[in-house]
Design a protein around this motif. Structure first.
Motif, PDB file in Angstrom:
ATOM      1  N   ARG A 108     -20.891  -2.397  10.719  1.00  0.00           N
ATOM      2  CA  ARG A 108     -19.510  -2.279  10.262  1.00  0.00           C
ATOM      3  C   ARG A 108     -18.785  -1.305  11.176  1.00  0.00           C
ATOM      4  O   ARG A 108     -19.253  -0.189  11.416  1.00  0.00           O
ATOM      5  N   LEU A 109     -17.656  -1.747  11.678  1.00  0.00           N
ATOM      6  CA  LEU A 109     -16.886  -0.945  12.629  1.00  0.00           C
ATOM      7  C   LEU A 109     -15.606  -0.396  12.021  1.00  0.00           C
ATOM      8  O   LEU A 109     -14.814   0.213  12.733  1.00  0.00           O
ATOM      9  N   ASP A 110     -15.396  -0.598  10.721  1.00  0.00           N
ATOM     10  CA  ASP A 110     -14.232   0.018  10.089  1.00  0.00           C
ATOM     11  C   ASP A 110     -14.392   1.533  10.049  1.00  0.00           C
ATOM     12  O   ASP A 110     -13.386   2.262   9.970  1.00  0.00           O
ATOM     13  N   LEU A 111     -15.621   2.017  10.109  1.00  0.00           N
ATOM     14  CA  LEU A 111     -15.868   3.462  10.173  1.00  0.00           C
ATOM     15  C   LEU A 111     -15.931   3.963  11.611  1.00  0.00           C
ATOM     16  O   LEU A 111     -16.075   5.168  11.828  1.00  0.00           O
ATOM     17  N   HIS A 112     -15.822   3.070  12.572  1.00  0.00           N
ATOM     18  CA  HIS A 112     -15.983   3.430  13.987  1.00  0.00           C
ATOM     19  C   HIS A 112     -14.917   2.719  14.820  1.00  0.00           C
ATOM     20  O   HIS A 112     -15.221   1.927  15.712  1.00  0.00           O
ATOM     21  N   ARG A 113     -13.684   3.044  14.511  1.00  0.00           N
ATOM     22  CA  ARG A 113     -12.571   2.368  15.184  1.00  0.00           C
ATOM     23  C   ARG A 113     -12.561   2.635  16.682  1.00  0.00           C
ATOM     24  O   ARG A 113     -11.989   1.852  17.457  1.00  0.00           O
ATOM     25  N   HIS A 114     -13.182   3.719  17.117  1.00  0.00           N
ATOM     26  CA  HIS A 114     -13.202   4.030  18.549  1.00  0.00           C
ATOM     27  C   HIS A 114     -13.986   2.990  19.344  1.00  0.00           C
ATOM     28  O   HIS A 114     -13.901   2.982  20.578  1.00  0.00           O
ATOM     29  N   LEU A 115     -14.718   2.110  18.666  1.00  0.00           N
ATOM     30  CA  LEU A 115     -15.472   1.077  19.351  1.00  0.00           C
ATOM     31  C   LEU A 115     -14.663  -0.196  19.565  1.00  0.00           C
ATOM     32  O   LEU A 115     -15.154  -1.132  20.191  1.00  0.00           O
ATOM     33  N   TRP A 116     -13.419  -0.222  19.054  1.00  0.00           N
ATOM     34  CA  TRP A 116     -12.566  -1.402  19.286  1.00  0.00           C
ATOM     35  C   TRP A 116     -11.084  -1.080  19.451  1.00  0.00           C
ATOM     36  O   TRP A 116     -10.340  -1.900  19.999  1.00  0.00           O
ATOM     37  N   ASP A 117     -10.648   0.093  19.045  1.00  0.00           N
ATOM     38  CA  ASP A 117      -9.235   0.476  19.122  1.00  0.00           C
ATOM     39  C   ASP A 117      -9.033   1.358  20.354  1.00  0.00           C
ATOM     40  O   ASP A 117      -9.567   2.470  20.426  1.00  0.00           O
ATOM     41  N   ALA A 118      -8.260   0.873  21.320  1.00  0.00           N
ATOM     42  CA  ALA A 118      -8.066   1.602  22.575  1.00  0.00           C
ATOM     43  C   ALA A 118      -7.432   2.962  22.351  1.00  0.00           C
ATOM     44  O   ALA A 118      -7.655   3.894  23.127  1.00  0.00           O
ATOM     45  N   ARG A 119      -6.654   3.112  21.289  1.00  0.00           N
ATOM     46  CA  ARG A 119      -5.972   4.381  21.024  1.00  0.00           C
ATOM     47  C   ARG A 119      -6.938   5.465  20.561  1.00  0.00           C
ATOM     48  O   ARG A 119      -6.591   6.652  20.588  1.00  0.00           O
ATOM     49  N   ARG A 120      -8.139   5.075  20.160  1.00  0.00           N
ATOM     50  CA  ARG A 120      -9.101   6.047  19.644  1.00  0.00           C
ATOM     51  C   ARG A 120     -10.425   6.022  20.390  1.00  0.00           C
ATOM     52  O   ARG A 120     -11.405   6.618  19.942  1.00  0.00           O
ATOM     53  N   SER A 121     -10.463   5.349  21.535  1.00  0.00           N
ATOM     54  CA  SER A 121     -11.728   5.181  22.254  1.00  0.00           C
ATOM     55  C   SER A 121     -12.329   6.514  22.697  1.00  0.00           C
ATOM     56  O   SER A 121     -13.543   6.626  22.870  1.00  0.00           O
ATOM     57  N   GLY A 122     -11.496   7.543  22.882  1.00  0.00           N
ATOM     58  CA  GLY A 122     -12.001   8.842  23.293  1.00  0.00           C
ATOM     59  C   GLY A 122     -12.907   9.505  22.274  1.00  0.00           C
ATOM     60  O   GLY A 122     -13.682  10.414  22.612  1.00  0.00           O
ATOM     61  N   GLU A 123     -12.844   9.069  21.001  1.00  0.00           N
ATOM     62  CA  GLU A 123     -13.684   9.647  19.957  1.00  0.00           C
ATOM     63  C   GLU A 123     -15.170   9.368  20.184  1.00  0.00           C
ATOM     64  O   GLU A 123     -16.019  10.008  19.571  1.00  0.00           O
ATOM     65  N   LEU A 124     -15.467   8.408  21.055  1.00  0.00           N
ATOM     66  CA  LEU A 124     -16.872   8.106  21.337  1.00  0.00           C
ATOM     67  C   LEU A 124     -17.620   9.332  21.824  1.00  0.00           C
ATOM     68  O   LEU A 124     -18.808   9.507  21.540  1.00  0.00           O
ATOM     69  N   ALA A 125     -16.931  10.216  22.542  1.00  0.00           N
ATOM     70  CA  ALA A 125     -17.579  11.416  23.083  1.00  0.00           C
ATOM     71  C   ALA A 125     -18.055  12.358  21.985  1.00  0.00           C
ATOM     72  O   ALA A 125     -18.965  13.163  22.198  1.00  0.00           O
ATOM     73  N   VAL A 126     -17.439  12.271  20.812  1.00  0.00           N
ATOM     74  CA  VAL A 126     -17.803  13.159  19.701  1.00  0.00           C
ATOM     75  C   VAL A 126     -18.726  12.453  18.718  1.00  0.00           C
ATOM     76  O   VAL A 126     -19.730  13.015  18.272  1.00  0.00           O
ATOM     77  N   ARG A 127     -18.412  11.209  18.414  1.00  0.00           N
ATOM     78  CA  ARG A 127     -19.179  10.470  17.400  1.00  0.00           C
ATOM     79  C   ARG A 127     -20.273   9.656  18.082  1.00  0.00           C
ATOM     80  O   ARG A 127     -20.261   8.429  18.092  1.00  0.00           O
ATOM     81  N   LEU A 128     -21.238  10.349  18.638  1.00  0.00           N
ATOM     82  CA  LEU A 128     -22.251   9.733  19.475  1.00  0.00           C
ATOM     83  C   LEU A 128     -23.418   9.135  18.698  1.00  0.00           C
ATOM     84  O   LEU A 128     -24.274   8.479  19.284  1.00  0.00           O
ATOM     85  N   GLY A 129     -23.477   9.340  17.399  1.00  0.00           N
ATOM     86  CA  GLY A 129     -24.596   8.802  16.644  1.00  0.00           C
ATOM     87  C   GLY A 129     -25.872   9.594  16.883  1.00  0.00           C
ATOM     88  O   GLY A 129     -25.914  10.541  17.659  1.00  0.00           O
TER      89      GLY A 129
END
Length: 374
Positions: free
Chosen positions: A157-178
């Motif tokens: 489910r990617l509704d909790l991980h919008r940075h994986l599909w929303d270009a406006r929030r892609s930078g959050e990947l650096a923090v939410r690394l799993g």
């Protein structure tokens, strides 16, 4: 093939293969251009996403406010980034089939991705649609939708991980690394989203087919599961992203990643949007590279016939005579012979075709592979 450089870790080999073939640079470039121009539908088309929703119909059924929220999410959608992050299966890294993956929630309505059913004629296109959970509850979805798994996935489910599909929030990947260091924080996000305002409780973490743990957000303690069915921490939160693992292992450079991923994981590294280095391999009309006696040579099509381009006709005839005597072929000639005898050995061409990249697998090469059953 780059796969050989990661042979010590089959998982990294798998993801290196996926990153090389699954989302071609040409797709990223075209999709990005259309997205930046405000054409979300055109971006979806460029990324092989079939749009099965109509905003006017959504406004009539669910109201203008909900339709406006969906439109806002679609304007931020980077469908090539979504394709980059969707779950995949071995051995070829194709999309995991038969999934309904939620991207956003609007009460009982979800914006979802639907991957093709298993065996669906090899297509790597996937659908974007609105899903009403009430239709599933009252049984109408079974009549209206033949998708084998109409229920949105708990694991993917990617509704909790919008940075994986929303270009406006892609930078959050650096923090939410799993991974384990993020389990408690991600579990709280999951619990709050699913109706526990304080984020307190326990969640199930799936580590593998037979390994699971329960994590308590109160003390962060992990224990073997011995409790009833619990909320499941999505894979995106449970595991470190493969791109980060590939970077740490030195198996890939930022220039080979999706530009939005590279920007998040390797800030300051200049990558032109949509232009990751595709690495060696056939371009739309180009040759295939072969390591031949200490040099990198080309084999390609000449008048529809595979030819060793960096050897003269006289040298080829001489080598063919020597091969008849000694049985030791020139590497370029061996590659040509393999293409006809075992076209599946052209793994890069076959992989591009499997992932739908007909532009990256030249038409002549595609004919060679298909004629041989590859």
């Amino acid at each position: 093939m780059v796969m050989h450089s990661a042979r010590g870790d089959s998982r990294l080999s798998f993801w290196l293969h996926v990153r090389e073939f699954a989302v071609p640079a040409s797709v990223i470039e075209t999709t990005t251009a259309r997205r930046l121009a405000g054409d979300w539908a055109g971006a979806c088309a460029a990324a092989g996403v079939e749009v099965d929703l109509d905003l006017r119909t959504a406004a009539r059924r669910y109201g203008r406010e909900l339709a406006a929220r969906v439109r806002g999410d679609l304007q931020g959608l980077a469908p090539d980034l979504l394709r980059w992050h969707l779950p995949r299966i071995a051995p070829d890294g194709l999309l995991r089939p038969g999934l309904t993956v939620p991207l956003a929630r609007y009460g009982d309505v979800r914006l979802v991705v639907r991957t093709p059913p298993a065996g669906a004629s090899g297509t790597q296109r996937f659908g974007l649609a609105l899903h009403d959970v009430r239709d599933v509850r009252d049984g109408t979805a079974g009549r209206a939708n033949a998708h084998p798994h109409p229920h949105p996935s708990r694991r993917f489910r990617l509704d909790l991980h919008r940075h994986l599909w929303d270009a406006r929030r892609s930078g959050e990947l650096a923090v939410r690394l799993g991974g384990p260091e993020r389990w408690v924080a991600e579990a709280r996000i999951l619990l709050r989203t699913d109706g526990h305002p304080d984020g307190a409780g326990t969640v199930l973490v799936r580590l593998g087919a037979r390994r699971q743990l329960v994590v308590d957000t109160g003390d962060g303690h992990a224990m073997p599961p011995d409790l009833p069915r619990l909320p499941l921490l999505p894979d995106a939160a449970a595991h470190v992203p493969p791109d980060l693992e590939l970077l740490r292992a030195g198996l890939i450079g930022p220039e080979r990643l999706h530009p939005l991923v590279a920007e998040a994981l390797a800030p300051g590294h200049s990558v032109a949007a949509g232009s990751p280095d595709p690495g060696p391999g056939p371009g739309p009309d180009g040759p295939r590279l072969v390591e031949c006696r200490g040099a990198r040579h080309r084999i390609g099509l000449v008048d529809g016939v595979l030819t060793a381009l960096d050897h003269s006709p006289a040298e080829i005839r001489r080598e063919e005579l020597l091969m008849a005597l000694t049985g030791t072929p020139l590497p370029c000639l061996q590659a040509v012979d393999d293409a006809h005898r075992r076209p599946e050995s052209l793994a890069d061409v076959r992989a591009r075709l499997l992932h739908g990249d007909t532009a990256g697998a030249p038409p002549g090469w595609a004919r060679v592979v298909r004629l041989g059953g590859g």
